[in-house]
Scaffold this motif. Sequence first.
Motif, PDB file in Angstrom:
ATOM      1  N   ARG A 460     -86.262  27.681 -72.330  1.00  0.00           N
ATOM      2  CA  ARG A 460     -85.728  26.661 -71.291  1.00  0.00           C
ATOM      3  C   ARG A 460     -84.292  26.840 -71.683  1.00  0.00           C
ATOM      4  O   ARG A 460     -83.767  27.036 -72.937  1.00  0.00           O
ATOM      5  CB  ARG A 460     -86.278  25.103 -71.602  1.00  0.00           C
ATOM      6  N   GLN A 461     -83.352  26.616 -70.797  1.00  0.00           N
ATOM      7  CA  GLN A 461     -81.981  26.497 -70.768  1.00  0.00           C
ATOM      8  C   GLN A 461     -81.368  25.107 -70.584  1.00  0.00           C
ATOM      9  O   GLN A 461     -82.056  24.246 -70.013  1.00  0.00           O
ATOM     10  CB  GLN A 461     -81.185  27.521 -69.736  1.00  0.00           C
ATOM     11  N   LEU A 463     -77.824  22.900 -69.570  1.00  0.00           N
ATOM     12  CA  LEU A 463     -76.228  22.816 -69.168  1.00  0.00           C
ATOM     13  C   LEU A 463     -75.617  21.821 -70.044  1.00  0.00           C
ATOM     14  O   LEU A 463     -76.082  20.597 -69.528  1.00  0.00           O
ATOM     15  CB  LEU A 463     -76.148  22.720 -67.883  1.00  0.00           C
ATOM     16  N   ARG A 580     -67.637  23.597 -69.623  1.00  0.00           N
ATOM     17  CA  ARG A 580     -69.126  23.513 -69.332  1.00  0.00           C
ATOM     18  C   ARG A 580     -69.698  25.087 -69.999  1.00  0.00           C
ATOM     19  O   ARG A 580     -69.000  25.857 -69.749  1.00  0.00           O
ATOM     20  CB  ARG A 580     -69.534  23.386 -67.880  1.00  0.00           C
ATOM     21  N   ILE A 582     -73.804  27.058 -70.433  1.00  0.00           N
ATOM     22  CA  ILE A 582     -75.331  26.958 -70.469  1.00  0.00           C
ATOM     23  C   ILE A 582     -75.685  27.770 -71.767  1.00  0.00           C
ATOM     24  O   ILE A 582     -75.219  28.970 -71.907  1.00  0.00           O
ATOM     25  CB  ILE A 582     -75.798  27.663 -68.947  1.00  0.00           C
ATOM     26  N   TYR A 584     -79.391  28.634 -74.098  1.00  0.00           N
ATOM     27  CA  TYR A 584     -80.729  28.673 -74.531  1.00  0.00           C
ATOM     28  C   TYR A 584     -81.116  27.594 -75.450  1.00  0.00           C
ATOM     29  O   TYR A 584     -80.228  27.197 -76.309  1.00  0.00           O
ATOM     30  CB  TYR A 584     -81.227  30.148 -74.994  1.00  0.00           C
ATOM     31  N   LYS A 718     -78.202  18.584 -69.331  1.00  0.00           N
ATOM     32  CA  LYS A 718     -79.234  18.626 -68.377  1.00  0.00           C
ATOM     33  C   LYS A 718     -79.927  19.859 -68.425  1.00  0.00           C
ATOM     34  O   LYS A 718     -79.492  21.061 -68.656  1.00  0.00           O
ATOM     35  CB  LYS A 718     -78.451  18.791 -66.966  1.00  0.00           C
ATOM     36  N   ILE A 720     -82.008  22.997 -67.051  1.00  0.00           N
ATOM     37  CA  ILE A 720     -81.656  24.096 -65.884  1.00  0.00           C
ATOM     38  C   ILE A 720     -83.151  23.801 -64.925  1.00  0.00           C
ATOM     39  O   ILE A 720     -82.872  23.662 -63.753  1.00  0.00           O
ATOM     40  CB  ILE A 720     -81.457  25.216 -66.413  1.00  0.00           C
ATOM     41  N   ASN A 721     -84.346  23.585 -65.642  1.00  0.00           N
ATOM     42  CA  ASN A 721     -85.509  23.635 -64.643  1.00  0.00           C
ATOM     43  C   ASN A 721     -85.424  22.310 -63.855  1.00  0.00           C
ATOM     44  O   ASN A 721     -85.734  22.385 -62.709  1.00  0.00           O
ATOM     45  CB  ASN A 721     -86.737  23.393 -65.624  1.00  0.00           C
ATOM     46  N   LEU A 723     -82.486  20.758 -62.860  1.00  0.00           N
ATOM     47  CA  LEU A 723     -81.501  21.075 -61.613  1.00  0.00           C
ATOM     48  C   LEU A 723     -82.051  21.908 -60.821  1.00  0.00           C
ATOM     49  O   LEU A 723     -81.997  21.570 -59.504  1.00  0.00           O
ATOM     50  CB  LEU A 723     -80.173  21.688 -62.621  1.00  0.00           C
ATOM     51  N   VAL A 724     -82.723  22.795 -61.023  1.00  0.00           N
ATOM     52  CA  VAL A 724     -83.292  23.699 -60.010  1.00  0.00           C
ATOM     53  C   VAL A 724     -84.190  22.760 -58.992  1.00  0.00           C
ATOM     54  O   VAL A 724     -84.233  22.972 -57.808  1.00  0.00           O
ATOM     55  CB  VAL A 724     -83.989  24.941 -60.609  1.00  0.00           C
TER      56      VAL A 724
END
Length: 727
Positions: A460-461, A463, A580, A582, A584, A718, A720-721, A723-724
Amino acid sequence: MSIKRKMQLAVVWAACLVSCFTGVSLAHAENSVMAITAQRSGNSEQVRIDFAEALTALPKAFATLNPARIALDFPGLGSALGMGRIAITQALVDSAIVAQSDERSRVVINLRQPANYRLDIVGKSLIVALEPVAGAVPAQIPVAAAPAPSASVSNAVAPAPAPEARGAPPYGSAPISDIQFRRGSDGAGRVVVTLPGKQASADVRQVGSNLIVDFSNVSLPEHLRKKLDVTDFATPVQFITTHQNAGRVRMQISPLGAWEHTAYQTDTELVLEVRQVSQDAKKTAQKDVFTGEKLSLNFQSIDVRQVLQVIADFTNFNVVTSDSVSGTVTLRVQNVPWDQILDIIMRSKGLAMRKNGNVLWIAPKDEIAAKEKLEFESQITNEKIEPLRTQSFQLNYAKASDVAPQLMAGGGAEGGAGRILSSRGSVIAEVRTNQLFVTDVAAKLDQVAQLIAKVDVSVRQVLIEARIVEASSDFAKNLGAKLGGLDMRANKGGDGGYQLVGENRVAFGTNYANALGSSGATATMDASSNFVNMPAGGAGGFSAASFAVTLFSAASNRVLALELSALESDGRGKIVSSPRVIAYDKTKAIIEQGTEIPYQMATSSGATAVSFRKAVLKLDVVPQITPDGNISLELDVSKDSVGTITAAGPSIDTKHIKTQVLVDNGGTVVIGGIYTEEQQDRDTKVPFLGDLPGVGLLFQNKAKVTKKSETLVFITPKLINDLVGAR
């Protein structure tokens, strides 16, 4: 009667006979449970509980959904049943369990599925009528108050229709009424949850250092969705957090120190008690943790094999006993977990146990150790003579060059500690196609496949957005004066009078020098002619404004010049920097922007070389996603800029913060800030003259400076999953 039932009754009668000879009574109360049977009538079933004497009141009852059970509590009653677990083969009923303590006996009816129930007293028996439920949640059936002993005792209530049948919302939408916290007399923390009905279920379990309670098919009102701080009650409980999660309500109880808990439900109240554990109990709990259902046994010189059979019938486990297990044992335990009883028996007889699924193999320790050693030696021999195989593994997320050393780590003749492959195994990492080619025996290849399935997963990533806000304000006010004069009586004309240029005797100018020139004097007024020289200083890159007046006397040929200067400056500024990046999960990320400043540095040979120092905006972060969805951040944020110019080169203004913080997903937190305020009030004056009222202003210089600056650093992580999914 089945053979199993005959054996159970034989054990009961044997225990009763032993009790008669030893003077130990199986039932310490006058009334006791004598038998439990079940029968089917149409779509319904009945469980019949026979007693030595008739009951005078209905027992307290409560039900759980997962697992489906009905519990009946009989205060002051004993049990004449030697078997704790009674098998019942019916469509709704699976078995019954009788547990006894000094204060009460509890009969637990294990159901195969949720069911509505009704309680009736018929003579010396209690009838539990069961009816299947159309949905997964049984309807709530109240228990009527017990009538007088002479009356017909019954709480028969027709089953309520399913919620869908009467057009009401499902039972799961019923809200929890209240959550209260109290302190017990023994210092225990007591959490009381008022449920919407007796059929509501709760799953209580310990997870790490917290106590988790999951409520099914209920909802949580908005005013109960909060975190309670109960530290001031002086109990082991520190915090109680309750929130709604999809179709479940979860409560997290956070105690402190060594503790133990008990949970029970009466009607619509669920009570959880958390109490402190003494040091002796803490040492015992650290050695052994027993979680089995509690059981009461009373046997004198009974064969070990028979005791193991009793425990097997109670726990529904299949027990395989070695032929070498022999001897007798005397037991008298009250309300003790069955696994603790089994552990005591095995310790006293030198036995060991191995579990495989729902099968328990019990044998002497030496016998089990010898068989395990033989299996291990056989496995090593097979690995040495078994033919090798080669298998390729395609990695999707992990790097083959990183996984390969982990398979070979450890070394040694037998593979070494931490090594996955055998001593004959080998691995090749193909970087171009990101594949692993592993050569080893079949069993090791299976282990490699299981390891890669767990390692080669998507990471998972996160931000991370940092916002650095620098706000400043400054105010300056300066006031000054210059006062000077000149005596020009030495400049005489040819007729004995004073030589004058121009006709103006009094003139005005824009500043001190121009005022003197406009007076018509032939002499020059310089700095040495100033009586008072206290002009206002500049501010903000601008000089002070001035107003000058020249007084000239034609009779005496003298000049008096006055200049007043003043300046006021007011400024406000704000700088917002927002890096900002991103990253891992558990991987370091760095982003920076700025200037590299050159400077001279002496080398070992005596010559000078040019080096560079960074003056940059930098965000250095290592995120870690916690199991509950929050994000732990290890942060290093700096904001450097070029300062004043010195003889050795420019200085660097530094703002730096390094910390570790836990933030909610999508939440914003202020990790630090610096606030500075500078005030200056300066008054320079000529002694005595500067203190004169009114006129004293001509002999003074006043300056007032106020500067304020504040720097705040905000962090917003946040996933990333998330946010998507929000797009």
